[in-house]
Design an enzyme around this catalytic site. Sequence first.
Site, short mmCIF file in Angstrom:
data_model
loop_
_atom_site.label_atom_id
_atom_site.label_comp_id
_atom_site.label_asym_id
_atom_site.label_seq_id
_atom_site.Cartn_x
_atom_site.Cartn_y
_atom_site.Cartn_z
N MET A 29 -103.41 -15.34 -89.15
CA MET A 29 -102.29 -15.83 -88.33
C MET A 29 -101.79 -14.76 -87.37
SD MET A 29 -98.71 -17.31 -89.86
CE MET A 29 -97.85 -15.86 -90.44
N SER A 104 -106.66 -13.62 -94.55
CA SER A 104 -105.42 -14.38 -94.65
C SER A 104 -105.71 -15.87 -94.47
CB SER A 104 -104.40 -13.82 -93.65
OG SER A 104 -103.11 -14.26 -93.96
N GLN A 105 -105.01 -16.58 -93.56
CA GLN A 105 -105.25 -18.03 -93.49
C GLN A 105 -106.70 -18.35 -93.10
OE1 GLN A 105 -102.32 -19.48 -90.63
NE2 GLN A 105 -103.68 -19.21 -88.89
N ASP A 223 -98.46 -7.73 -101.79
CA ASP A 223 -98.30 -8.55 -100.58
C ASP A 223 -96.85 -9.03 -100.44
OD1 ASP A 223 -98.49 -10.61 -98.60
OD2 ASP A 223 -100.63 -10.74 -99.04
N HIS A 280 -99.95 -6.99 -97.42
CA HIS A 280 -100.81 -7.96 -96.74
C HIS A 280 -101.66 -7.31 -95.65
CE1 HIS A 280 -101.88 -12.11 -96.05
NE2 HIS A 280 -101.65 -12.00 -94.76
#
Length: 298
Positions: A29, A104-105, A223, A280
Amino acid sequence: MRWVSLLGAIGVLGSVHGAGTPVVIWHGMGDSCCRPTSMGRIQELIENGTQPGTYVHSLMIGDNTLDDTINTFLKPVNEQVQEVCDYVAQDPALADGYHAIGFSQGGQFLRAVAQRCPSPPIKNLVTLGAQHQGVYGFPRCPGESVELCNLMRELLNYGAYTDLVQDILVQAQYWHDPLHFETYVEKSQFIGEINNEGPVKNLTYAENMAKLEKFVLIKFAEDRTVEPVESQFFEFYQPGSEYDILPLRESPIYTEDRVGLKALDLAGKLEFLTIEGSDHMQIPTQWFMDNVVANFLQ
Ligand SMILES: *[C@@H]1O[C@H](CO)[C@@H](O)[C@H](O)[C@H]1NC(C)=O
Ligand SMILES: *[C@@H]1O[C@H](CO)[C@@H](O)[C@H](O)[C@H]1NC(C)=O
């Protein structure tokens, strides 16, 4: 001398044609395919750590890097996944299969590619900091996209499961509200569907996932960007609670083998790695080279 140089030439050709398994990268993202400080660097690390000539492709969703970044918030996930399915099917370099690594996403999006589009096959699928069970909170947003992050927060506050917000906001499509479990199952356009939460299960999803050679889940132990951290390992709050995490092997997604996790696990093909002390997307370079590139992207 002639032989030596001839062998050298064969060696070079061999490394181009017989190079390692190609690698496809999907960014997270607020990021794009190719920023030199982000995926550009990751791409170079993978190129450096695999056989010379290995084909490494970092996905761009849209026509340019600005589009690509905006699309991480505003292009419906199912359309993005379809775009990638179309791309992998037509790139001749991937025809014999490829490794896929999602950040991530981008991790849960690549898993959707594995579930929906088995040809060409993904061999090893690696996800770092993915939200496989969706999120129930964005305490922080990754850099550089402050305005898009604020827009995202406003839309989520307006109502993640309203049709309006589901239709336009990527993060709403993987919003997982354990206190409104039935609404989530009914309305979630992406994560509920890909996790086979609906009353009618799509058996193809587990079949396709079980074809992976390895599925590697990597968690950032500290995270603070997405909640809950456990989503990176497919764990989530029990329905009705926002505190108690259900262990993976007691979760319906596993016990009912809705997406092939149990089959992979029993075959020794499911790996869990934790990056201790990391927030993260804070990926220690040497750790990445030793544990990810050398082990799973060759
Ligand atoms: C990749 O290897 C080249 C040559 O050794 C080096 O100059 C470059 O810094 C490496 N890239 C990364 C991101 O470490
Ligand atoms: C199950 O998923 C596959 C792959 O996306 C799709 O082709 C198929 O139509 C789905 N089946 C059902 C019953 O939804």
